[in-house]
Design a protein around this motif. Sequence first.
Motif, PDB file in Angstrom:
ATOM      1  N   ASP A  31      26.017 -21.363  17.085  1.00 54.90           N
ATOM      2  CA  ASP A  31      26.861 -20.870  18.179  1.00 54.90           C
ATOM      3  C   ASP A  31      27.188 -21.980  19.173  1.00 54.90           C
ATOM      4  O   ASP A  31      28.317 -22.055  19.684  1.00 54.90           O
ATOM      5  N   ASP A  35      30.845 -23.074  20.196  1.00 55.45           N
ATOM      6  CA  ASP A  35      31.296 -22.940  21.583  1.00 55.45           C
ATOM      7  C   ASP A  35      31.573 -24.297  22.224  1.00 55.45           C
ATOM      8  O   ASP A  35      32.446 -24.402  23.099  1.00 55.45           O
ATOM      9  N   ARG A  38      35.089 -25.208  21.445  1.00 56.27           N
ATOM     10  CA  ARG A  38      36.047 -24.413  22.225  1.00 56.27           C
ATOM     11  C   ARG A  38      36.054 -24.821  23.692  1.00 56.27           C
ATOM     12  O   ARG A  38      37.126 -24.937  24.307  1.00 56.27           O
ATOM     13  N   MET A  39      34.875 -25.032  24.261  1.00 49.03           N
ATOM     14  CA  MET A  39      34.816 -25.376  25.676  1.00 49.03           C
ATOM     15  C   MET A  39      35.362 -26.778  25.951  1.00 49.03           C
ATOM     16  O   MET A  39      35.937 -27.028  27.000  1.00 49.03           O
ATOM     17  N   GLN A  48      28.517 -25.132  29.856  1.00 47.01           N
ATOM     18  CA  GLN A  48      29.106 -23.810  29.693  1.00 47.01           C
ATOM     19  C   GLN A  48      28.952 -23.322  28.255  1.00 47.01           C
ATOM     20  O   GLN A  48      28.727 -22.127  28.013  1.00 47.01           O
ATOM     21  N   ALA A  49      29.036 -24.234  27.289  1.00 45.05           N
ATOM     22  CA  ALA A  49      28.830 -23.857  25.890  1.00 45.05           C
ATOM     23  C   ALA A  49      27.399 -23.383  25.661  1.00 45.05           C
ATOM     24  O   ALA A  49      27.166 -22.401  24.933  1.00 45.05           O
ATOM     25  N   LEU A  52      27.072 -19.850  27.120  1.00 43.18           N
ATOM     26  CA  LEU A  52      27.662 -18.846  26.243  1.00 43.18           C
ATOM     27  C   LEU A  52      26.756 -18.566  25.043  1.00 43.18           C
ATOM     28  O   LEU A  52      26.601 -17.416  24.625  1.00 43.18           O
ATOM     29  N   SER A  53      26.154 -19.617  24.500  1.00 41.58           N
ATOM     30  CA  SER A  53      25.249 -19.436  23.356  1.00 41.58           C
ATOM     31  C   SER A  53      24.012 -18.650  23.757  1.00 41.58           C
ATOM     32  O   SER A  53      23.501 -17.833  22.982  1.00 41.58           O
ATOM     33  N   ALA A 129      29.548 -12.633  27.974  1.00 34.75           N
ATOM     34  CA  ALA A 129      29.976 -13.790  27.190  1.00 34.75           C
ATOM     35  C   ALA A 129      31.481 -13.768  26.972  1.00 34.75           C
ATOM     36  O   ALA A 129      32.155 -14.807  27.058  1.00 34.75           O
ATOM     37  N   ARG A 133      33.953 -16.602  28.506  1.00 29.22           N
ATOM     38  CA  ARG A 133      34.811 -17.382  27.604  1.00 29.22           C
ATOM     39  C   ARG A 133      36.279 -17.246  28.021  1.00 29.22           C
ATOM     40  O   ARG A 133      37.031 -18.230  28.040  1.00 29.22           O
ATOM     41  N   ASN A 136      36.951 -19.221  31.333  1.00 29.86           N
ATOM     42  CA  ASN A 136      37.057 -20.666  31.138  1.00 29.86           C
ATOM     43  C   ASN A 136      38.347 -21.061  30.416  1.00 29.86           C
ATOM     44  O   ASN A 136      38.914 -22.117  30.690  1.00 29.86           O
ATOM     45  N   ALA A 137      38.793 -20.204  29.514  1.00 34.34           N
ATOM     46  CA  ALA A 137      40.006 -20.516  28.759  1.00 34.34           C
ATOM     47  C   ALA A 137      41.264 -20.048  29.463  1.00 34.34           C
ATOM     48  O   ALA A 137      42.368 -20.360  29.005  1.00 34.34           O
TER      49      ALA A 137
END
Length: 389
Positions: A31, A35, A38-39, A48-49, A52-53, A129, A133, A136-137
């Motif tokens: 994970d 993540d 993506r982050m 931040q990854a 999220l994990s 989560a 996500r 942040n996106a």
Amino acid sequence: MRTVRRLLYRDVFGAVSFVMLGFLSLFFFVDFVDDLDRMNRVGAGAAQAAWLSLLKVPGNVYELAPFAILIGTIYSLARLAQSSEFTILRTAGLGPGRALGLLASLALMFAALTFVIGDYIAPLTGREAMVARARNAGAAVSESGAWLKDKLSTPAGEWSYSVHVQRARAGGLLEQIRIFEFDAQGGLVTRLSAQSAKVSNIGVWTLEGVSATQWRQTGSPLLSLAPGKEAAPAARPGTGPAPAGLVEHRLAQLPWHSSLTLGVVTAAVLPAANMSTLELYRYTEHLSAQEQSAQAHNIQFWRKAFYPIACMVMVALALPFAYLHGRAGGISLKVFGGIMLGISFVLINNLAGHLGLLKNWTPWAVAAAPSLFYMGISLAAFGWLVRYR
């Protein structure tokens, strides 16, 4: 008996915790790598990854609980059998009934812990989560959209509504909403679109940026609270005058009282994995009340309700391994056999769910059948080993 209970529980809990820790470490790494990619794309960074994990850990614990319980219990009991400790316990008076009772109590503890994690902790962290996500996106929490139905009975008659929500954002904010209002004869009365909406826990929708087209000006509950009801028929650009009786409204804000509460809308737009058993039950009741197909969510509800029982089934499957002689295969072979049993249980459970959806079988029977089948296998194997080995 207290000493025996302490010995068994400590050994089994230690083995299950060790197996769970190994699985969680692997899943966390996978994970985190996913993540992190993506982050980094949105400039959020590794911290931040990692967060999220970590938020996914309770969900992973819930999903992995039956596997960890099965493998850990098999390992613990097989080790006790290989070192002759379980044989000594049997010689000291630990009969099959007492052994079954001790492990049944342990299985209840595992089931209760799994229920608490799956119904209270995992849905909360899973939604957090998704929100983190999306934040942040700079995207929506859900982009898949959802259709909902509602009914309203008034002295003027019965009204039905079809509602489409395009996306959901953090904080319960909905975007791009379309509402179609029908009369008792199924005729379209009002078509409404809104840029955004906030939904309360009692079902009050606060619609923003509303554009409504009304075919009949009397009796519509949807626009009963709308200001400017006295507006004359409006001309649409490029089409000339509007047809007789057609009225268009442009409203900055419009309240709408509906039975579609925040919980129902959340259940419709978010994955079922992030819902508790009670939320699934309420959503299936809403679907049934609105005469919508609820088979898929009914099966999901019963599978989630019976999921803690799967932990008890896993302990029952592990019990016969304690009665195998140490020379009847090493611990690694028995653990491998346990893994194969767990995989077969998951395959049959998923297959039953798909067949139940296709064949329209009774949801609770579809969810309970795999657990009852494997429970029967484990008790039959246990009885045969006790009687003949």
